[in-house]
Write an enzyme that holds these catalytic residues in place. Sequence first.
Site, PDB file in Angstrom:
ATOM      1  N   GLY A  12       0.981  -1.266  -0.220  1.00 17.18           N
ATOM      2  CA  GLY A  12       0.155   0.229  -0.148  1.00 17.18           C
ATOM      3  C   GLY A  12       1.255   1.499   0.082  1.00 17.18           C
ATOM      4  O   GLY A  12       2.093   1.548   0.567  1.00 17.18           O
ATOM      5  N   ASP A  13      -0.181   2.609  -0.247  1.00 17.06           N
ATOM      6  CA  ASP A  13       1.066   3.943  -0.139  1.00 17.06           C
ATOM      7  C   ASP A  13       2.136   3.908  -0.854  1.00 17.06           C
ATOM      8  O   ASP A  13       2.599   4.884  -1.083  1.00 17.06           O
ATOM      9  CB  ASP A  13       1.271   4.159   0.939  1.00 17.06           C
ATOM     10  N   LYS A  16      -0.697   5.465  -5.565  1.00 20.07           N
ATOM     11  CA  LYS A  16      -1.665   4.711  -6.283  1.00 20.07           C
ATOM     12  C   LYS A  16      -2.551   6.305  -6.828  1.00 20.07           C
ATOM     13  O   LYS A  16      -3.099   6.219  -7.417  1.00 20.07           O
ATOM     14  CB  LYS A  16      -2.443   3.913  -5.918  1.00 20.07           C
ATOM     15  N   GLY A  40      -6.089   5.953   1.290  1.00 21.09           N
ATOM     16  CA  GLY A  40      -5.944   6.898   1.869  1.00 21.09           C
ATOM     17  C   GLY A  40      -5.242   7.512   0.476  1.00 21.09           C
ATOM     18  O   GLY A  40      -3.402   7.633   0.079  1.00 21.09           O
ATOM     19  N   HIS A  41      -5.844   8.237  -1.044  1.00 19.21           N
ATOM     20  CA  HIS A  41      -5.403   8.451  -2.012  1.00 19.21           C
ATOM     21  C   HIS A  41      -5.368   9.392  -2.029  1.00 19.21           C
ATOM     22  O   HIS A  41      -5.892  10.891  -1.998  1.00 19.21           O
ATOM     23  CB  HIS A  41      -6.066   8.260  -3.263  1.00 19.21           C
ATOM     24  N   GLN A 225      -4.249  -0.196  -0.915  1.00 21.00           N
ATOM     25  CA  GLN A 225      -3.746  -1.069  -0.368  1.00 21.00           C
ATOM     26  C   GLN A 225      -2.916  -1.318  -1.969  1.00 21.00           C
ATOM     27  O   GLN A 225      -2.874  -0.643  -2.592  1.00 21.00           O
ATOM     28  CB  GLN A 225      -4.631  -2.001   0.268  1.00 21.00           C
ATOM     29  N   THR A 302      -3.620   7.634   8.761  1.00 17.54           N
ATOM     30  CA  THR A 302      -4.255   7.799  10.020  1.00 17.54           C
ATOM     31  C   THR A 302      -2.782   8.368  10.495  1.00 17.54           C
ATOM     32  O   THR A 302      -2.786   8.738  12.271  1.00 17.54           O
ATOM     33  CB  THR A 302      -3.949   6.345  10.840  1.00 17.54           C
ATOM     34  N   LEU A 333      10.931   8.171  -7.123  1.00 19.81           N
ATOM     35  CA  LEU A 333      12.571   7.616  -7.360  1.00 19.81           C
ATOM     36  C   LEU A 333      13.541   9.287  -7.055  1.00 19.81           C
ATOM     37  O   LEU A 333      14.150   8.999  -6.893  1.00 19.81           O
ATOM     38  CB  LEU A 333      12.822   7.620  -9.180  1.00 19.81           C
ATOM     39  N   ASP A 334      12.193  10.593  -7.363  1.00 23.61           N
ATOM     40  CA  ASP A 334      13.430  11.342  -6.043  1.00 23.61           C
ATOM     41  C   ASP A 334      13.908  11.189  -5.198  1.00 23.61           C
ATOM     42  O   ASP A 334      14.563  11.991  -4.727  1.00 23.61           O
ATOM     43  CB  ASP A 334      12.387  12.720  -6.679  1.00 23.61           C
ATOM     44  N   SER A 413       7.389   7.806 -11.465  1.00 21.79           N
ATOM     45  CA  SER A 413       6.989   9.220 -10.618  1.00 21.79           C
ATOM     46  C   SER A 413       7.819  10.504 -10.357  1.00 21.79           C
ATOM     47  O   SER A 413       9.503   9.609  -9.764  1.00 21.79           O
ATOM     48  CB  SER A 413       5.911   9.861 -10.415  1.00 21.79           C
ATOM     49  N   GLY A 415       7.996  12.631  -8.360  1.00 29.01           N
ATOM     50  CA  GLY A 415       7.836  14.621  -7.009  1.00 29.01           C
ATOM     51  C   GLY A 415       5.979  14.332  -7.037  1.00 29.01           C
ATOM     52  O   GLY A 415       4.872  13.571  -7.931  1.00 29.01           O
TER      53      GLY A 415
HETATM   54  P1  IMP Z   1      -7.761  -2.738   7.869  1.00 28.97           P
HETATM   55  O1  IMP Z   1      -7.448  -2.430   6.208  1.00 28.97           O
HETATM   56  O2  IMP Z   1      -7.757  -1.051   8.938  1.00 28.97           O
HETATM   57  O3  IMP Z   1      -8.033  -3.713   8.547  1.00 28.97           O
HETATM   58  O4  IMP Z   1      -5.690  -2.851   8.170  1.00 28.97           O
HETATM   59  C1  IMP Z   1      -5.246  -3.766   7.651  1.00 28.97           C
HETATM   60  C2  IMP Z   1      -3.583  -3.630   7.819  1.00 28.97           C
HETATM   61  O5  IMP Z   1      -4.347  -3.106   6.219  1.00 28.97           O
HETATM   62  C3  IMP Z   1      -2.716  -2.419   8.581  1.00 28.97           C
HETATM   63  O6  IMP Z   1      -1.277  -3.188   8.748  1.00 28.97           O
HETATM   64  C4  IMP Z   1      -2.903  -1.442   7.727  1.00 28.97           C
HETATM   65  O7  IMP Z   1      -1.956  -0.277   8.468  1.00 28.97           O
HETATM   66  C5  IMP Z   1      -3.045  -1.717   6.553  1.00 28.97           C
HETATM   67  N1  IMP Z   1      -3.374  -0.558   5.762  1.00 28.97           N
HETATM   68  C6  IMP Z   1      -4.437  -0.641   5.687  1.00 28.97           C
HETATM   69  N2  IMP Z   1      -5.406   0.511   4.376  1.00 28.97           N
HETATM   70  C7  IMP Z   1      -3.925   0.502   4.062  1.00 28.97           C
HETATM   71  C8  IMP Z   1      -3.151   1.841   3.086  1.00 28.97           C
HETATM   72  O8  IMP Z   1      -4.644   1.945   2.981  1.00 28.97           O
HETATM   73  N3  IMP Z   1      -2.040   1.790   2.980  1.00 28.97           N
HETATM   74  C9  IMP Z   1      -1.409   0.701   3.008  1.00 28.97           C
HETATM   75  N4  IMP Z   1      -1.479  -0.069   4.705  1.00 28.97           N
HETATM   76  C10 IMP Z   1      -2.898  -0.187   4.827  1.00 28.97           C
END
Ligand code: IMP
Length: 426
Positions: A12-13, A16, A40-41, A225, A302, A333-334, A413, A415
């Site tokens: 994730g993160d 995207k 969180g996009h 994710q 979060t 990459l930056d 990407s 930046g």
């Molecule tokens: P949940 O999806 O809130 O149940 O979290 C389960 C796991 O997925 C945890 O380790 C979260 O930190 C991770 N997680 C959930 N959504 C994201 C995201 O959008 N980006 C990165 N990690 C995520």
Amino acid sequence: MPSISVFGAQWGDEGKGKIIDLLSRDVDFVVRYQGGANAGHTVIVGGEKYVLHLIPSGILHKGRVNVIGNGLAVDPLALMEEIQGLCERGVQVTGENLRLSRGAHVIFQHHRRADQLAERWLGEGRIGTTGRGMGPCYADKAARTGLRIGDLLEADRCRTRLQAALAEKNALFEKVHGEEALDLDTQLDIYMGLGDQLRPFVGDTGAEVRRAYDEGKSVLFEGAQGVMLDIDHGTYPFVTSSNTGTGGVPAGAAFPAQNIDRAIGIAKAYCTRVGEGPFPSEDHGAEGQAIREAGCEYGATTGRPRRCGWFDAVAVRYALELNGAESLVMTNLDVLSGFPELRAAVAYDCDGERLEDFPAFTPLERFSPIFESHPGWTEDITGVREFADLPPAAQSYVTWIEEIVGRPISMLSVGPSREQIIPRGL
Ligand code: IMP
């Protein structure tokens, strides 16, 4: 580009939001098929930052239809707040450009509460969830005790089903956790009220997307994710509760698998993870810290600091292969500018045995990474727009990663803003 699935190839993160925002320029529909407000996009448009949790990133382009498919777990409160927040900033959100599946499952207050209590209860074994109620909501879906968005629109059905669900949840809250029970009438007022507000957006989104595709419209499936957090294929149990890759599209968007024309994975030039669970290429030292600071690696949902480490080619190779990706987009990459030496995990070691393939369904804690190094570069590359203008070491880092993941890198990407892109024309 008739239909394309874009997914995160790490934990994730991966950035995207920005890539999907870019690709959304050329598509008619942008469709979310799993997850919920745990995502969180982040998209930066004209210097303004937007963080989208439930609404697809296409909402920032006029004329796109954005779909929240049946595979999501939707917190109606979070969705209404997101709609209102966008409207206040001048982004039009109407029943025309935002569609919400009748079949999406509803996250209630009791799900959020159960998520937080479960984490406390698990102690050392906690997953580090976002606390948004995802796990408990998907558990109810599988147990067939959940309510769907369509149920919020039918008073009798909503009361009967919520009453049954709350009877069990309240017993658990009171008897196991010593918490107060939730009142059925209050909950009904809140959620049916929200259902009413959401009514203009609700429909059979699967049918709408299938019809559009058959009429020649283009569709982008936006993964949330990453593959390593996939409930089936990720680092279970430290995963989210849905199928995060292309495999989640047919069920979560009600779209035939054979009509998914292309898939593209997205990965950072290094690697991060939020929450608990194995992360073989994590750097616990000064370099991990330096990546966190350079990449502003703090959660969009979060605010938690992300764990940071080096590119894990074993995991990314697996993610791309599993999801049939034809290419990879490399982001951030930056962030690697200024590191004298870069590393990437090319294989894993298990008791002296070298493993090239990702050990699916095996606890990753047993494996340690086998790193190879690559020279770094010092130049600021955030203004570079052509591959040939990158420092030679950056060019060769990219081609090295292509070799070790076995797929071309179709875009880089450099930046956070829309313009900071190096297309590679592959
Ligand atoms: P949940 O999806 O809130 O149940 O979290 C389960 C796991 O997925 C945890 O380790 C979260 O930190 C991770 N997680 C959930 N959504 C994201 C995201 O959008 N980006 C990165 N990690 C995520």
